[in-house]
Design a protein around this motif. Structure first.
Motif, PDB file in Angstrom:
ATOM      1  N   TYR A  70     -26.529  -4.359  80.644  1.00  0.00           N
ATOM      2  CA  TYR A  70     -24.839  -4.555  81.160  1.00  0.00           C
ATOM      3  C   TYR A  70     -24.197  -3.847  79.754  1.00  0.00           C
ATOM      4  O   TYR A  70     -23.269  -3.208  79.839  1.00  0.00           O
ATOM      5  CB  TYR A  70     -24.342  -5.913  80.790  1.00  0.00           C
ATOM      6  N   THR A  71     -25.163  -3.475  78.795  1.00  0.00           N
ATOM      7  CA  THR A  71     -23.918  -2.933  77.769  1.00  0.00           C
ATOM      8  C   THR A  71     -25.310  -2.126  76.971  1.00  0.00           C
ATOM      9  O   THR A  71     -26.257  -2.410  76.797  1.00  0.00           O
ATOM     10  CB  THR A  71     -23.241  -3.909  76.651  1.00  0.00           C
ATOM     11  N   LEU A 104     -19.941  -2.693  94.720  1.00  0.00           N
ATOM     12  CA  LEU A 104     -19.501  -3.666  94.800  1.00  0.00           C
ATOM     13  C   LEU A 104     -18.634  -3.763  93.170  1.00  0.00           C
ATOM     14  O   LEU A 104     -18.085  -4.744  93.481  1.00  0.00           O
ATOM     15  CB  LEU A 104     -20.405  -5.030  95.400  1.00  0.00           C
ATOM     16  N   ASN A 105     -18.531  -3.377  92.518  1.00  0.00           N
ATOM     17  CA  ASN A 105     -18.205  -4.047  91.132  1.00  0.00           C
ATOM     18  C   ASN A 105     -18.343  -2.541  90.097  1.00  0.00           C
ATOM     19  O   ASN A 105     -18.855  -2.494  88.990  1.00  0.00           O
ATOM     20  CB  ASN A 105     -19.763  -4.870  90.684  1.00  0.00           C
ATOM     21  N   ARG A 164     -17.370  -3.186  86.349  1.00  0.00           N
ATOM     22  CA  ARG A 164     -18.441  -3.356  85.554  1.00  0.00           C
ATOM     23  C   ARG A 164     -19.296  -2.191  85.389  1.00  0.00           C
ATOM     24  O   ARG A 164     -19.469  -1.398  84.449  1.00  0.00           O
ATOM     25  CB  ARG A 164     -19.090  -4.422  85.872  1.00  0.00           C
ATOM     26  N   TYR A 188     -17.476   0.383  82.986  1.00  0.00           N
ATOM     27  CA  TYR A 188     -17.529  -0.009  81.891  1.00  0.00           C
ATOM     28  C   TYR A 188     -18.394   0.129  81.544  1.00  0.00           C
ATOM     29  O   TYR A 188     -18.341   0.646  80.210  1.00  0.00           O
ATOM     30  CB  TYR A 188     -16.884  -1.952  81.826  1.00  0.00           C
ATOM     31  N   ILE A 243     -12.946  -4.080  74.457  1.00  0.00           N
ATOM     32  CA  ILE A 243     -13.457  -4.800  75.254  1.00  0.00           C
ATOM     33  C   ILE A 243     -12.131  -4.731  76.473  1.00  0.00           C
ATOM     34  O   ILE A 243     -12.318  -4.194  77.559  1.00  0.00           O
ATOM     35  CB  ILE A 243     -13.941  -5.887  75.452  1.00  0.00           C
ATOM     36  N   TYR A 272     -11.593  -1.633  79.966  1.00  0.00           N
ATOM     37  CA  TYR A 272     -11.332  -3.159  81.319  1.00  0.00           C
ATOM     38  C   TYR A 272      -9.652  -2.128  81.485  1.00  0.00           C
ATOM     39  O   TYR A 272      -9.611  -1.955  82.965  1.00  0.00           O
ATOM     40  CB  TYR A 272     -11.067  -4.180  81.178  1.00  0.00           C
ATOM     41  N   GLU A 332     -26.458 -13.193  85.732  1.00  0.00           N
ATOM     42  CA  GLU A 332     -26.087 -13.243  86.837  1.00  0.00           C
ATOM     43  C   GLU A 332     -26.667 -12.779  87.892  1.00  0.00           C
ATOM     44  O   GLU A 332     -28.606 -13.072  87.915  1.00  0.00           O
ATOM     45  CB  GLU A 332     -25.808 -11.468  86.752  1.00  0.00           C
TER      46      GLU A 332
END
Ligand SMILES: Nc1nc2c(ncn2[C@@H]2O[C@H](COP(=O)(O)OP(=O)(O)O)[C@@H](O)[C@H]2O)c(=O)[nH]1
Ligand SMILES: [Mg+2]
Lengths: 72, 660
Positions: free
Chosen positions: B61-62, B92-93, B96, B99, B246, B250, B485
């Motif tokens: 994720y990061t 769908l996301n 994120r 990001y 962050i 975002y 998740e």
């Protein structure tokens, strides 16, 4: 205002995440301060929350530092 | 042929592996072991006369230097010349995913965004103005549906184009005038560091107080100045920089997505997942369902696998007879028939079971159930002093201990890593499965599934108790907070499942053709010399070695030399336990011969020993690599002791109960 670790099922708004490391982790997964979440499964055990299409399980230690507010 | 390197990065469960499979098919070179991509997975395809080497990076994720799987991704992207970087975005996301894009855009410029899962987005009533998004991000975007092969050809064409003409104008995230000035200021103060990360990326990481990057700098005199600048900025911002970053990222992304999203009427909501999740993660029902699923898997491994296995046995016998009847010197005939066919053959026989095992596991993984299994285990993990995420490498251990131990890299905490590595060897890997299938097929025909299930269960139990014990003695550290998740439930995609099942089976086959093959030749040698006419008896080397150590196993009920040497060879590779018996008795007489030497009780004791007694050599080496030689040796001695102890206790207690 309550801790995520002690709430029941229902809709909540995230008011704050008090530890910066934990805030980072939540945000990486796309859950931010101000978001509306739904608690699908409360403690004991990991708390499962849902925001839009994102479902995450949060451990008890993590949930202690997530401050939420009930939404009617 | 011209070659190009393509890397795929993205959040977990966005379809990286699906797209990777769609691009490369089965042309995948798996260095170590496929599965959860902790290392990296490589493959290639040829398009318009160019060979495109594709690398599937670990899903994250990061990008921090704090977690090892992410470090692998960072290091790969900076040290290798990646021609095109594909960033998987989940339709769908999207926020994120973008990001993640903003993080990666800091150090790679030739990017294509692969917008996957557009079928699901459509069902949710979401569409995006792609050309607008392309303009805003100055990047090419390709829409795909990974599991329906939609968009793959366009993607190949786009990758090709991007290799040919590298863009000159690219996306640079703008944090605002003031902040950008501070970035420049720190950049100017940055000492010369001997690695190739882009300066701006390092600066941002240091501003975020990333431990790894900060430590690289800590001892340099310039650090003091940099720290001052950071403190100054935080005073102005009135919040930690990491929080500012962050929020900034975002908020900009949020604005972008708002601009390009086209919402339509919803067709269907993914509410089913929610309902299923309530049941699957229920504190009481969850574990019961979990056990039931595991049990069902084992049942099918036999129910469907055994008939094919019997069929293979007939073929193998034909081959053996063929070699017996042709003209060859005595020793070479013995090498082929007694050594190789009996040794390698007795392992190959289990191929159908092994394939089924992986196949069923892959199905389970593709549905999204694995993450739920981790949740269910979390409470247990906590009780024994582990992190909830440890469940993932532990479950991987059922496939093979080696990738499982590498899988401990997803754990951030050294303590969790060590404890999990100590427990993994007790997770019964697929190489041990042939031992159980063989023995339960002889002694527990009625309850094969149940008995094998009990062995796996005991392995888990002993692993857990070991952890509990060691965490009590050695460690008193807090675990890092859990957050996992849960991907939405999906119907497994046949191609992913078959490729996954096949690649792992291929690995097993390859092992049979190399490591096991070599092992059986050594074994044959020890069985044949110094008295060729007495092949496979006590008079030869193997027999003498076996005879020497077998007294140790007398209290456990199998104190004969064949069992001793089988266990010794099992250290080399666990499959060889079966091969060794095969080489003594021949695979076609295996059952009758073993029925002569073992009783049901001693066979169970022997299975326990095979389960517990020692990690195989490769596992040992990997433990050493991951957590150091001291813990590796410790794991070895501990498992040896536990194996012998449990096996002996079992035999003594049950013999006593039966006798008394
Ligand atoms: N509906 C739908 N499912 C997809 C698509 N692409 C992949 N999947 C499924 O999504 C799941 C996760 O995919 P995977 O490739 O393993 O993701 P990874 O973790 O990024 O490697 C699997 O069950 C796939 O079958 C898509 O475009 N549409
Ligand atoms: Mg994957």
């Amino acid at each position: 205002m309550e801790k995520l670790s002690s709430v029941k099922e229902g809709k909540y708004k995230i008011v704050d995440i008090t530890k910066i490391g934990k805030l980072k982790k939540m945000c990486d997964l796309g859950i931010l301060i101000g978001d509306i979440i739904e608690v699908i499964k409360p403690a004991p055990g990991p708390i499962i929350i849902k925001k839009g299409n994102i479902t995450v399980a949060v451990g008890y230690g993590m949930a202690m530092d997530v401050i939420v507010e009930k939404i009617e | 042929m011209e070659e190009k390197i393509i890397a795929i990065a993205g959040n977990p469960n966005t379809g990286k592996t699906t797209i990777f499979n769609a691009l490369t098919g089965t042309r995948q070179m798996v260095g170590n072991w496929p599965g959860v991509t902790v290392e990296k997975k490589e493959g290639y395809y040829i398009y318009k006369n160019i060979k495109f080497n594709v690398v599937d990076l670990p899903g994250t994720y990061t990008l921090t230097g704090e977690s090892e799987d992410q470090k692998i991704a960072i290091e790969f992207l900076t040290s290798t010349k990646v021609d095109v970087l594909l960033i998987m975005a989940d339709a769908l996301n999207l926020e994120r995913s973008l990001y993640f894009f903003t993080l990666l855009s800091e150090f790679h410029k030739n990017i294509i965004i692969v917008l996957n899962m557009i079928d699901l987005a459509e069902k949710e009533g979401i569409d995006y103005d792609i050309s607008h998004l392309e303009q805003l991000l100055k990047v090419k975007i390709v829409k795909t549906i990974g599991n329906k092969n939609v968009g793959i050809e366009e993607l190949k064409e786009e990758i090709y184009k991007r290799c040919k003409d590298i863009p000159s104008d690219f996306f640079i995230f703008n944090y605002g005038e003031e902040f950008e000035k501070s970035i420049k200021e720190i950049e100017n103060n940055l000492p010369l560091l001997n690695f190739q990360y882009p300066k701006r990326f390092i600066v941002l990481k240091i501003m975020e107080k990333d431990e790894y990057f900060t430590n690289l700098l800590k001892d340099r005199e310039e650090y003091k100045k940099i720290k001052e600048i950071i403190e100054r900025i935080e005073k102005i911002l009135k919040k930690p920089i990491e929080k500012f970053l962050i929020e900034k990222r975002y908020s900009i992304i949020h604005g972008i997505v708002k601009e390009i999203i086209i919402e339509k009427k919803k067709e269907l909501k993914i509410e089913l997942t929610e309902k299923i999740d309530k049941i699957l993660t229920n504190n009481l029902l969850g574990p019961i369902i979990f056990l039931f699923i595991m049990f069902t898997i084992f049942h099918f491994v036999f129910f469907l696998g055994n008939p094919i296995k019997d069929f293979l046995e007939i073929i193998l016998e034909r081959i053996k007879n063929y070699f017996l009847n042709i003209n060859l010197s005595i020793w070479s005939k013995s090498l082929i028939v007694d050594g190789i066919i009996s040794g390698v053959g007795s392992v190959i026989l289990f191929l159908p079971n092994i394939f089924l095992f992986f196949f069923l596991f892959a199905i389970l993984e593709d549905t999204g159930y694995m993450a739920r299994a981790a949740i269910i285990s979390d409470r247990l993990m906590h009780k024994i002093g582990l992190h909830g995420k440890s469940a993932i490498p532990l479950i991987l251990g059922f496939g093979c201990n080696v990738p499982a131990i590498m899988g401990t890299r997803i754990l951030e905490n050294k303590k969790d890593k060590i404890l999990t590595s100590l427990a993994i060897p007790f997770m019964s890997c697929s190489a041990r499965l042939p031992v159980y299938i063989l023995f339960t097929g002889i002694f527990f025909k009625e309850n094969q599934g149940l008995i094998i299930f009990s062995i796996y269960f005991l392995g888990i139990l002993i692993g857990i108790l070991s952890i509990k014990f060691f965490s009590y003695i050695f460690f008193k550290v807090e675990s890092s907070p859990l957050i996992i998740e849960l991907p939405i439930f999906r119907i497994p995609y046949w191609r992913n499942v078959i490729i996954e099942g096949w690649i792992k089976t291929k690995y097993f086959l390859k092992k049979a053709g190399t490591i096991i093959f070599l092992g059986t030749i050594i074994l044959w040698f020890l069985n044949y010399f110094p008295n060729p006419q007495n092949y496979g008896t006590k008079l030869n080397f193997a027999g003498r070695i076996g005879n020497f150590i077998s007294p140790i196993f007398k209290p456990a009920g199998y104190g004969f030399w064949q069992a001793g040497i089988a266990l010794i060879f099992g250290i080399y590779a666990k499959e060889l336990v079966v091969s060794t018996f095969g080489s003594f008795f021949g695979f076609e007489n295996l059952s009758e011969s073993l029925a002569f030497y073992f009783t049901p009780i001693s066979s169970y004791a022997f299975m326990l020993m095979s389960l517990l007694y020692m990690p195989c050599i490769v596992t040992f080496i990997i433990i050493k690599k991951e957590v150091g030689i001291r813990w590796a040796l410790f794991s070895l001695l501990w498992s040896l002791f536990v194996g012998w102890f449990c096996s002996t206790i079992f035999y003594q207690v049950f013999s006593f109960l039966k006798g008394g």
